[in-house]
Design an enzyme around this catalytic site. Structure first.
Site, PDB file in Angstrom:
ATOM      1  N   SER A   1      26.187  89.343  36.358  1.00 10.19           N
ATOM      2  CA  SER A   1      25.886  87.935  36.135  1.00 10.19           C
ATOM      3  C   SER A   1      26.867  87.092  36.952  1.00 10.19           C
ATOM      4  O   SER A   1      26.974  87.279  38.163  1.00 10.19           O
ATOM      5  CB  SER A   1      25.934  87.607  34.642  1.00 10.19           C
ATOM      6  OG  SER A   1      25.351  86.354  34.382  1.00 10.19           O
TER       7      SER A   1
ATOM      8  N   GLU B   1      18.725  89.425  40.963  1.00  9.60           N
ATOM      9  CA  GLU B   1      18.196  89.210  39.615  1.00  9.60           C
ATOM     10  C   GLU B   1      18.714  87.867  39.146  1.00  9.60           C
ATOM     11  O   GLU B   1      19.584  87.268  39.776  1.00  9.60           O
ATOM     12  CB  GLU B   1      18.613  90.339  38.669  1.00  9.60           C
ATOM     13  CG  GLU B   1      20.114  90.470  38.428  1.00  9.60           C
ATOM     14  CD  GLU B   1      20.638  89.581  37.293  1.00  9.60           C
ATOM     15  OE1 GLU B   1      19.940  89.407  36.283  1.00  9.60           O
ATOM     16  OE2 GLU B   1      21.755  89.037  37.450  1.00  9.60           O
TER      17      GLU B   1
ATOM     18  N   HIS C   1      19.835  91.141  33.467  1.00  9.60           N
ATOM     19  CA  HIS C   1      19.824  90.613  32.103  1.00  9.60           C
ATOM     20  C   HIS C   1      18.612  91.160  31.359  1.00  9.60           C
ATOM     21  O   HIS C   1      17.583  90.495  31.229  1.00  9.60           O
ATOM     22  CB  HIS C   1      19.772  89.083  32.129  1.00  9.60           C
ATOM     23  CG  HIS C   1      20.982  88.444  32.725  1.00  9.60           C
ATOM     24  ND1 HIS C   1      21.214  88.391  34.091  1.00  9.60           N
ATOM     25  CD2 HIS C   1      22.040  87.819  32.144  1.00  9.60           C
ATOM     26  CE1 HIS C   1      22.350  87.751  34.319  1.00  9.60           C
ATOM     27  NE2 HIS C   1      22.868  87.396  33.169  1.00  9.60           N
TER      28      HIS C   1
END
Length: 312
Positions: free
Chosen positions: A119, A216, A282
Site C-alpha cells: 500500500s 493495484e 488489498h
C-alpha cells in the site's frame, strides 16, 4: 533511461531471529500490535516494536507520530545489526513524507535485510530500490486483521521469508491474461496512486523500463485510476516496461468490470504481456510478491517465475 535492475537479496529468516516492527505511515492500535507480535512469536521470531510505533501525530490524526519519529524508528531498525527484517505495521498515509528525513548514504552502509509491506509502503519500496539497491517484499503489513486474521496471507508471507525457494513459481487462482505473451524483467511497483504521486520526485525510479510492473489500488474511483495511469503513460514512465501484473482493485467503483475494461484499454497498446487478478494487494489471502527480483512472466499461463528466490 536506466532500466530496472535486480536488487541485493537479503538473507532468509530463521527461527530465533529478531525482527523490528515499525509504523512509517498511519496509526497502529495497541491490540493489533500485540496480536502481530504474538503471531510472529509463533513463527519463532522475536518481534521488537519501534520506539514510536504507537505514537500519534499531535495534529494530523492520519499519521503515526511525527515525520521525524517515524523516520527515526525506520532508521534504527535498518541500522540495527541484530535485526534480521523490518516489518511495517500499517500502510495508510505518510510514507512519502518520510523520505526527506532519511539519510540514504547512512542506510546504504548497513547490510540488506528483508523489508516487508504494501500500500503506501510502495514509496519506501521504490526508495529502497533506487537509493539502496536492495530487493524488498510486497506483502502484508502485520498489525492489521488482514495479516493476523488471514491465515492464507500470513502463510504466503511466512513461506517467502523462511523458505523462499518454495515460492519461485507464482500462479494464484483466478489469475488470467489480458494480453498474452512472455517477458523477462525485474519485479517492481505496488500501489498505482503512490507510484503516480511519486512521479518525477527524488527517490523514485525515472521509469518502469525493464520492469515487470505490479499495479493495484484501493478506494479509488475508476476515473481517478484512469487519470493516474494516463499520467504515467503521458509522462513516459511506462516506456520500455516488460510486462504488467494487476492485483486487486478493492472498492474501486463503479464496478470491477469497468476497472478491468479501463486497464485493458490503457495497457494493451503497450504491446507487452498483461495479467489480471494476480492475487496481491488489498484483498483477502493476498499473495506476497518479491520486488527487485529477476523473473519471467508467462501471461498465457498467468504465471510469474522468479529466476532466483527472494531471499538467500
Amino acid at each position: 533511461m536506466r532500466a530496472a535492475a535486480p536488487g541485493a537479496r537479503p538473507r532468509r529468516l530463521r527461527p530465533g531471529d529478531r525482527v523490528s516492527v515499525v509504523a512509517p505511515c498511519s496509526p497502529v492500535r495497541e491490540e493489533d500490535l500485540r496480536a502481530a507480535i504474538a503471531l510472529l512469536g509463533e513463527w519463532g521470531l522475536e518481534a521488537v516494536p519501534g520506539e514510536h510505533v504507537l505514537a500519534r501525530h499531535p495534529s494530523l490524526s492520519y499519521l503515526a507520530g511525527t515525520d521525524t519519529q517515524r523516520a527515526a524508528d525506520l532508521r534504527a531498525a535498518w541500522l540495527d545489526p541484530g535485526t534480521a527484517a523490518v516489518l511495517c505495521a500499517r500502510g495508510g498515509d505518510g510514507a512519502h513524507r518520510l523520505l526527506d528525513h532519511l539519510d540514504f548514504a547512512e542506510l546504504r552502509r548497513a547490510p540488506a535485510k528483508a523489508f516487508v509491506g504494501f500500500s503506501d509502503i510502495t514509496a519506501l519500496h521504490e526508495a529502497f530500490a533506487v537509493e539502496l539497491g536492495v530487493a524488498t517484499v510486497h506483502g502484508p503489513v502485520v498489525a492489521l486483521d488482514s495479516f493476523v486474521g488471514d491465515a492464507e496471507a500470513a502463510g504466503h508471507l511466512r513461506a517467502t521469508l523462511f523458505e523462499p525457494e518454495t515460492r519461485t513459481v507464482l500462479r494464484p487462482p483466478g489469475a488470467r491474461p489480458l494480453v498474452g505473451g512472455r517477458a523477462r524483467g525485474v519485479t517492481i511497483g505496488g500501489t498505482l496512486s503512490v507510484l503516480s504521486d511519486g512521479l518525477a520526485t527524488p527517490h523514485s525510479r525515472p521509469s518502469a523500463r525493464g520492469g515487470l510492473l505490479l499495479l493495484e489500488d484501493v478506494n479509488e474511483h475508476v476515473t481517478r485510476l484512469d487519470r493516474m495511469l494516463t499520467h504515467l503513460l503521458r509522462g513516459g514512465w511506462l516506456e520500455g516496461v516488460a510486462g504488467v501484473l494487476l492485483g486487486s482493485w478493492s472498492d474501486c467503483g463503479p464496478d470491477l468490470a469497468t476497472v478491468h475494461a479501463m486497464l485493458e484499454e490503457r495497457l494493451a497498446p503497450l504491446g507487452v504481456p498483461v495479467v489480471a487478478e494476480f492475487g496481491f494487494g488489498h484483498r483477502p489471502g493476498q499473495l506476497t510478491v518479491p520486488l527487485g527480483v529477476p523473473a519471467v512472466l508467462d501471461a498465457d499461463t498467468a504465471t510469474l517465475t522468479l529466476q532466483v528466490p527472494a531471499l538467500v
